[in-house]
Design an enzyme around this catalytic site. Structure first.
Site, PDB file in Angstrom:
ATOM      1  N   SER A  19      48.574  25.527  41.713  1.00  0.00           N
ATOM      2  CA  SER A  19      47.803  26.629  42.275  1.00  0.00           C
ATOM      3  C   SER A  19      48.029  27.927  41.509  1.00  0.00           C
ATOM      4  O   SER A  19      49.149  28.254  41.117  1.00  0.00           O
ATOM      5  CB  SER A  19      48.186  26.833  43.734  1.00  0.00           C
ATOM      6  OG  SER A  19      47.415  27.872  44.288  1.00  0.00           O
ATOM      7  N   LYS A  43      43.395  28.061  43.193  1.00  0.00           N
ATOM      8  CA  LYS A  43      44.082  29.301  43.500  1.00  0.00           C
ATOM      9  C   LYS A  43      43.964  29.523  45.005  1.00  0.00           C
ATOM     10  O   LYS A  43      42.962  29.158  45.610  1.00  0.00           O
ATOM     11  CB  LYS A  43      43.413  30.437  42.718  1.00  0.00           C
ATOM     12  CG  LYS A  43      43.991  31.788  43.028  1.00  0.00           C
ATOM     13  CD  LYS A  43      43.718  32.785  41.926  1.00  0.00           C
ATOM     14  CE  LYS A  43      44.212  34.178  42.351  1.00  0.00           C
ATOM     15  NZ  LYS A  43      45.544  34.146  42.999  1.00  0.00           N
ATOM     16  N   ASN A 125      49.748  27.734  51.443  1.00  0.00           N
ATOM     17  CA  ASN A 125      50.617  28.669  50.708  1.00  0.00           C
ATOM     18  C   ASN A 125      51.292  29.617  51.689  1.00  0.00           C
ATOM     19  O   ASN A 125      50.807  30.713  51.963  1.00  0.00           O
ATOM     20  CB  ASN A 125      49.807  29.438  49.660  1.00  0.00           C
ATOM     21  CG  ASN A 125      50.709  30.306  48.783  1.00  0.00           C
ATOM     22  OD1 ASN A 125      51.937  30.327  48.966  1.00  0.00           O
ATOM     23  ND2 ASN A 125      50.121  31.019  47.851  1.00  0.00           N
ATOM     24  N   CYS A 128      53.777  32.785  49.249  1.00  0.00           N
ATOM     25  CA  CYS A 128      53.368  33.778  48.251  1.00  0.00           C
ATOM     26  C   CYS A 128      54.393  34.907  48.224  1.00  0.00           C
ATOM     27  O   CYS A 128      54.703  35.485  49.267  1.00  0.00           O
ATOM     28  CB  CYS A 128      51.992  34.341  48.587  1.00  0.00           C
ATOM     29  SG  CYS A 128      51.534  35.698  47.476  1.00  0.00           S
ATOM     30  N   LYS A 165      53.502  24.410  50.989  1.00  0.00           N
ATOM     31  CA  LYS A 165      54.111  24.855  49.731  1.00  0.00           C
ATOM     32  C   LYS A 165      55.325  25.713  50.030  1.00  0.00           C
ATOM     33  O   LYS A 165      55.221  26.784  50.637  1.00  0.00           O
ATOM     34  CB  LYS A 165      53.113  25.629  48.877  1.00  0.00           C
ATOM     35  CG  LYS A 165      53.717  25.979  47.508  1.00  0.00           C
ATOM     36  CD  LYS A 165      52.707  25.993  46.428  1.00  0.00           C
ATOM     37  CE  LYS A 165      53.334  26.230  45.056  1.00  0.00           C
ATOM     38  NZ  LYS A 165      52.316  26.448  44.040  1.00  0.00           N
ATOM     39  N   ASN A 192      57.130  27.003  44.967  1.00  0.00           N
ATOM     40  CA  ASN A 192      56.426  28.209  44.584  1.00  0.00           C
ATOM     41  C   ASN A 192      57.355  29.009  43.666  1.00  0.00           C
ATOM     42  O   ASN A 192      58.477  28.595  43.377  1.00  0.00           O
ATOM     43  CB  ASN A 192      56.018  29.006  45.830  1.00  0.00           C
ATOM     44  CG  ASN A 192      54.758  29.827  45.591  1.00  0.00           C
ATOM     45  OD1 ASN A 192      54.575  30.408  44.525  1.00  0.00           O
ATOM     46  ND2 ASN A 192      53.899  29.882  46.582  1.00  0.00           N
ATOM     47  N   GLY A 217      57.387  28.931  35.204  1.00  0.00           N
ATOM     48  CA  GLY A 217      57.628  28.428  33.855  1.00  0.00           C
ATOM     49  C   GLY A 217      58.971  27.727  33.737  1.00  0.00           C
ATOM     50  O   GLY A 217      59.681  27.524  34.725  1.00  0.00           O
ATOM     51  N   GLY A 266      51.381  23.986  35.917  1.00  0.00           N
ATOM     52  CA  GLY A 266      50.874  25.334  36.140  1.00  0.00           C
ATOM     53  C   GLY A 266      50.938  26.212  34.922  1.00  0.00           C
ATOM     54  O   GLY A 266      50.041  26.228  34.073  1.00  0.00           O
TER      55      GLY A 266
HETATM   56  C1  DHB Z   1      50.594  34.921  43.936  1.00  0.00           C
HETATM   57  C2  DHB Z   1      50.745  33.925  44.867  1.00  0.00           C
HETATM   58  C3  DHB Z   1      51.774  33.026  44.741  1.00  0.00           C
HETATM   59  O1  DHB Z   1      51.989  32.029  45.634  1.00  0.00           O
HETATM   60  C4  DHB Z   1      52.637  33.131  43.661  1.00  0.00           C
HETATM   61  O2  DHB Z   1      53.644  32.266  43.535  1.00  0.00           O
HETATM   62  C5  DHB Z   1      52.471  34.128  42.733  1.00  0.00           C
HETATM   63  C6  DHB Z   1      51.437  35.016  42.873  1.00  0.00           C
HETATM   64  C7  DHB Z   1      49.548  35.927  44.060  1.00  0.00           C
HETATM   65  O3  DHB Z   1      48.342  35.648  44.028  1.00  0.00           O
HETATM   66  O4  DHB Z   1      49.892  37.076  44.187  1.00  0.00           O
END
Ligand code: DHB
Length: 304
Positions: A19, A43, A125, A128, A165, A192, A217, A266
């Site tokens: 994602s 995304k 998600n 984030c 996630k 994540n 990464g 990713g």
């Molecule tokens: C974003 C969302 C995520 O889950 C992440 O790991 C990094 C960035 C985002 O869109 O801000």
């Protein structure tokens, strides 16, 4: 046989996108046969379109990158009108990542996705990193995480598996995994990004407009692998979609041996947009070389 227990329908590959790194698949199309992937993990989408956080939103680090995109995106209406039909026309399956700031938002998104052709499953998600306060990261609290997952499972199409996630930024990821699993998660996506920070030595200020961001990464691969290992050890029946710095078939193999039934690629696409297809081919070869007739025989092998 590279089939995988990712979902309730067979998919041609255990390799998916991750994602956020390939939007809705459009930019990968010149480099990858999207229909030959396990799925395109979109995304994260929210109820409303969003413009995201202040720029700059990306910073390179020695072995990965930091981003603070802030969930920029078209919103669920745009996804349903444009992006999901585009993927379906190409024979690609979508694993739709959903995000929100309240439990009800997640449930509404799940119900909007019921019965939509080509939607293989949902990735919730709850982790984030780009929210105003850590108190809003559902995946950092077992009860908050379970509330979201239970509401999504209730609202979602019974034919669409619901994956939670998880965030690595917790003391005990097994406790979170157990809680969301008991709340009805059909699988777990791990991991994540880790919350990070980069300061520019010249300006002496944070590089990202949003100050902190998610680190992804190769830097995070051993952390991700440890999370998959610990959760598979505790909950061996729960399917895991493994991710975190996978760039090669041998990276992917490590996640499978630790307990992942499938993997997402990713950040690697920023260097090599064909990486998801290449990882699939390399993983198939690595499994064959080691005498595994089926992917399933290798899942969790390192524990035995
Ligand atoms: C974003 C969302 C995520 O889950 C992440 O790991 C990094 C960035 C985002 O869109 O801000």
């Amino acid at each position: 046989d590279m089939g995988t227990a990712l979902a309730w329908a067979p998919v041609p590959s255990p390799v998916l996108t991750a994602s956020g790194c390939s939007a809705f698949g459009q930019e990968l199309e010149p480099f990858v046969d999207l229909g030959a992937l396990g799925a395109v993990v979109t995304k994260s989408v929210q109820l409303q379109p969003r413009s995201g956080r202040p720029t700059p939103r990306m910073a390179e680090t020695p072995s990965g990158m930091l981003n603070s995109i802030g969930l920029q995106g078209p919103g669920i209406d745009g996804l349903l009108a444009d992006d999901l039909p585009w993927l379906a026309r190409r024979g690609a399956r979508a694993f739709v990542s959903i995000a929100g700031t309240r439990v009800e938002h997640f449930a509404q998104l799940a119900s909007r996705l019921r019965g939509v052709p080509g939607v293989l499953g949902l990735e919730v998600n709850i982790s984030c990193p780009n929210v105003e306060s850590r108190g809003e990261v559902f995946a950092c609290d077992p009860v908050a995480a379970a509330d979201v997952v239970a509401a999504v499972r209730e609202a979602a199409d019974p034919a669409q598996p619901v994956y939670a996630k998880l965030s690595p930024d917790v003391t005990d990821i097994v406790a979170i995994a157990r809680s969301v699993s008991e709340a009805g998660a059909d699988g777990l996506s791990m991991i994540n990004t880790l919350l990070g920070l980069v300061i520019d030595p010249d300006t002496m200020r944070p590089v990202l407009g949003g100050v902190t961001g998610g680190l992804s990464g190769p830097a995070i691969r051993p952390v991700a692998l440890r999370c998959v290992w610990q959760v598979h050890q505790a909950l061996p029946e729960v399917p895991v979609l493994g991710m975190g710095g996978i760039r090669s078939g041998l990276d992917a193999l490590q996640f499978v041996l630790a307990g992942a039934s499938a993997v997402s690629v990713g950040t690697a696409v920023f260097n090599d947009p064909s990486a998801p297809a290449r990882v699939h081919a390399e993983l198939a070869e690595a499994l064959a070389q080691r005498g595994f007739a089926r992917l399933a025989d290798a899942v969790g092998y390192a524990h035995r």
